[in-house]
Design a protein around this motif. Structure first.
Motif, PDB file in Angstrom:
ATOM      1  N   GLU A  44       5.129  14.839  86.758  1.00 33.96           N
ATOM      2  CA  GLU A  44       6.020  15.839  86.181  1.00 33.96           C
ATOM      3  C   GLU A  44       5.514  17.244  86.481  1.00 33.96           C
ATOM      4  OE1 GLU A  44       6.250  14.970  82.060  1.00 33.96           O
ATOM      5  OE2 GLU A  44       7.227  13.010  82.334  1.00 33.96           O
ATOM      6  N   ALA A  45       4.201  17.430  86.400  1.00 34.82           N
ATOM      7  CA  ALA A  45       3.632  18.741  86.709  1.00 34.82           C
ATOM      8  C   ALA A  45       3.836  19.084  88.182  1.00 34.82           C
ATOM      9  CB  ALA A  45       2.142  18.749  86.368  1.00 34.82           C
ATOM     10  N   ASP A  79       7.366  20.165  88.611  1.00 32.08           N
ATOM     11  CA  ASP A  79       7.574  21.517  88.074  1.00 32.08           C
ATOM     12  C   ASP A  79       7.036  22.589  89.015  1.00 32.08           C
ATOM     13  OD1 ASP A  79       8.735  20.412  85.864  1.00 32.08           O
ATOM     14  OD2 ASP A  79       6.914  20.453  84.646  1.00 32.08           O
ATOM     15  N   ASP A  85      -1.426   8.864  84.709  1.00 36.75           N
ATOM     16  CA  ASP A  85      -0.646   9.578  83.709  1.00 36.75           C
ATOM     17  C   ASP A  85       0.636  10.114  84.353  1.00 36.75           C
ATOM     18  OD1 ASP A  85       0.382  11.129  81.699  1.00 36.75           O
ATOM     19  OD2 ASP A  85      -1.523  12.077  81.180  1.00 36.75           O
ATOM     20  N   SER A 111       2.524  12.361  83.478  1.00 36.57           N
ATOM     21  CA  SER A 111       2.650  13.816  83.362  1.00 36.57           C
ATOM     22  C   SER A 111       2.155  14.533  84.624  1.00 36.57           C
ATOM     23  CB  SER A 111       1.869  14.317  82.148  1.00 36.57           C
ATOM     24  OG  SER A 111       0.488  14.038  82.281  1.00 36.57           O
ATOM     25  N   TYR A 112       1.278  13.891  85.409  1.00 35.62           N
ATOM     26  CA  TYR A 112       0.833  14.499  86.655  1.00 35.62           C
ATOM     27  C   TYR A 112       1.998  14.669  87.629  1.00 35.62           C
ATOM     28  CZ  TYR A 112      -3.950  13.491  85.124  1.00 35.62           C
ATOM     29  OH  TYR A 112      -5.130  13.445  84.426  1.00 35.62           O
TER      30      TYR A 112
END
Length: 273
Positions: free
Chosen positions: A175-176, A179, A170, A172-173
């Motif tokens: 992206e996290a 962040d 994923d 989003s991992y």
């Protein structure tokens, strides 16, 4: 679903006849002396004693394991960057996968024969080295030639398995991780690499198992003077006609392969826990 159970019977019969029965015959022959002892019920451990008491056979097994391990490590080192690049290629990834798998459409024996023409003393590689004032070098009948042939033939399996794990990750991992202040190197080491370990383990299984039992690659690139355990098993069945000893060697290799699969699977389970 019970009404469809009868549709599985042909597959069960096929598995029993093509897989289970040959394996049972190998086990039976492994515990009999050479000749007709199998039909006379004369069982013995002589074949296994011959293997472990003869240092030559043990050295051949150790050499086979060493070549298989080197092949697997080389495939990981070469395959992971390739799989990572393909997974980040976007719409071009399908084309790159096609390029990787295209050589596998050709028979493995033919592909290995091509390396004979490249690596022999008057082959293409020495000719290219001669143009820049190097060589000639002895490539054939060496560990290098055998390992190169195995890496070439089995590398696509490693790339495809690792690519499958990376493509399922994923985004989003990452992206996290970004962040939370992780740079690209930290995100790769903490997120991408751990999530791709299942693909690496599957790739190790698909590369190590055929590499440790391969017989025609060392036969072609290593010559008759370079023998691995697969060549010994082949000679016992086809040349010497000693099916009992050949079956014992096959059974020993089967146990080693099953143990390697057990440990790799256990490693994967421990990682998940």
């Amino acid at each position: 679903m019970k009404q469809f159970r009868s549709m599985a019977y042909p597959y069960v019969i096929w598995i029993a006849g093509m897989i289970l029965l040959p394996m049972l015959l190998i086990v039976a022959y492994a515990f009999t002396v050479e000749g007709t002892a199998f039909f006379q019920g004369q069982f013995t451990l002589t074949n296994f004693g011959r293997f472990f008491s003869d240092a030559v056979f043990v050295q051949v097994l150790l050499r086979s394991l060493r070549i298989a391990i080197l092949t697997t490590i080389a495939c990981i080192i070469l395959g992971y960057p390739a799989a990572y690049a393909i997974s980040r290629a976007g719409v071009r990834s399908n084309l790159l996968i096609l390029i990787i798998t295209l050589p596998t459409w050709i028979n493995m024996l033919v592909r290995t024969y091509a390396w004979v023409g490249i690596l022999q003393d008057d082959g293409i590689l020495n000719s290219l080295l001669g143009l820049i004032g190097l060589g000639p070098f002895q490539f054939m009948y060496t560990d290098f030639a055998v390992t190169l042939g195995m890496v070439y033939n089995f590398l696509p399996f490693m790339i495809l398995e690792i690519h499958t794990s990376l493509s399922k990750m994923d985004p989003s991992y990452l992206e996290a991780a970004s962040d939370l202040g992780a740079n690209k190197t930290q995100a790769f080491l903490k997120v991408t690499l751990p999530l791709s370990i299942p693909g690496i383990i599957s790739g190790i299984t698909l590369v190590f198992l055929p590499a440790v039992s391969s017989f025609f690659i060392p036969k072609l690139l290593g010559g008759g003077q370079y023998v691995l355990i697969g060549n010994v098993i082949e000679s016992q069945f086809l040349t010497s006609g000693n099916w009992s000893f050949g079956s014992a060697l096959s059974l020993i290799m089967a146990i080693i392969i099953m143990l390697s699969m057990f440990f790799t699977r256990r490693l994967d389970n421990n990682r998940e826990e």
